[in-house]
Write an enzyme that holds these catalytic residues in place. Sequence first.
Site, mmCIF file in Angstrom:
data_model
loop_
_atom_site.group_PDB
_atom_site.id
_atom_site.type_symbol
_atom_site.label_atom_id
_atom_site.label_comp_id
_atom_site.label_asym_id
_atom_site.label_seq_id
_atom_site.Cartn_x
_atom_site.Cartn_y
_atom_site.Cartn_z
ATOM 1 N N GLU A 74 0.783 -1.127 -0.099
ATOM 2 C CA GLU A 74 -0.087 -0.048 0.175
ATOM 3 C C GLU A 74 0.806 1.338 -0.218
ATOM 4 O O GLU A 74 0.528 2.226 -0.701
ATOM 5 C CB GLU A 74 -0.827 -0.039 1.271
ATOM 6 C CG GLU A 74 -1.449 1.353 1.417
ATOM 7 C CD GLU A 74 -2.136 1.497 2.941
ATOM 8 O OE1 GLU A 74 -1.334 2.470 3.564
ATOM 9 O OE2 GLU A 74 -3.174 0.892 3.351
ATOM 10 N N ASP A 135 -5.971 -4.064 -2.898
ATOM 11 C CA ASP A 135 -6.107 -2.544 -3.155
ATOM 12 C C ASP A 135 -4.778 -1.813 -3.490
ATOM 13 O O ASP A 135 -4.613 -1.201 -4.542
ATOM 14 C CB ASP A 135 -6.610 -1.706 -1.997
ATOM 15 C CG ASP A 135 -5.651 -1.883 -0.799
ATOM 16 O OD1 ASP A 135 -4.988 -2.907 -0.507
ATOM 17 O OD2 ASP A 135 -5.497 -0.901 0.082
#
Length: 402
Positions: A74, A135
């Site tokens: 991330e 993500d």
Amino acid sequence: MRRLPTPSAHRRALLGAAGLALALPKLAAAAQSQEPAPATCHPATDWAAFAARHVQADGRVIDFNTPQQQSTSEGQSYGMFFALVHNDRAAFARMLAWTEANLAGGSLAKKLPAWQWGRKPEGGWGVLDANAASDADLWIAYALMEGGRLWNDAGYRALGRSLLALAVRDEVVALPGLGRMLLPWPKSVASGPSWRLNPSYMPLQLLRYFQQADPTGPWGEVTDNTLRMFGAVTPKGFAPDWCAWSPDERAFVADPQKGLTGSYDAIRTYLWAGMLSDKDPARKMLLLNLRGPGQLLAERQPLPEYVDTASGAGRGMAPLGFAGAMLPYLKAVGATDALAAQVARVPGGRAAPAAPGTAPLPYYEQCLLLFGQAWHDGRYEFGRNGQLQPSWRTLCRPNRPA
């Protein structure tokens, strides 16, 4: 009477004129590259301060607020996105190189990146959890594909497409009774009876972008199911950090581990929704589904750190980073007074050097502030189909592509 040039002088004049003609395109290009920024340019000191503190010279993005001094996929993905927004091609390349070498076994075209890297309990440094986080995978693929377009780099475009194909292969699954959906991690480690999902992992602008870039892929169906999810899990207008799909009930249900709480993950759902193009046909309904924070702030109630999404009851005071995440959202819902109040909170908390004697904000809060503040300042926006639209000319000292 005008004196005619001598033959040698004439040749020198011709050569000089020819040289000037050849040099003009280069001079024009140089003048354009050194064109002064507009008088109202943005210094982007928040990005410079974030990079100085959190991005090592080798491209590793560090979260100092963890015992392992961890780096995550991330963090690498956000760093690459911020570098693209600020036309910092050298930093982008360093973060990409570190990610490939340390999280993806040397190639993002062949392996999804591990989500966590840091100090090992037994000593030394390396991968702490080899599972991927979808993500981050989507943000990295997006940054690569858009970096390829904006910097005219075919290698970045190809690598982004390869990574996206891996995400489709490993992280998109057809859930019984629902259809194809993005899992938070590879399907090899996910299983029923309830399939866990993270709403903040699915920014609609990225899904729209991949739908255009990969029209034969699953992204149209994933987008439709994501919108269906938001309609089902936000009865009071607040998104949960996690939810789940129950094939037996044919419904979205509370997450079996995290329950109905909305907090540090869910704050991103309002951020993504606020930055969605006003031309997106789902924007109005999505903002209606996520009406909770806007209603609270319009009533001059404080934004909570944690909220029960079933009752709407909150507890705790939201940290400063949440205020940054609220800026695009409050502008999108037209909450002018609430937006002004959050803007007033933000300046001292931008990802700029902290005042002497005060601790800098945590990595994650700085990321939220950078996303929200840079968008609010007009440094970037997302187009109808999710394309990144940066405003490189508004930066006071734009970095030159390497």
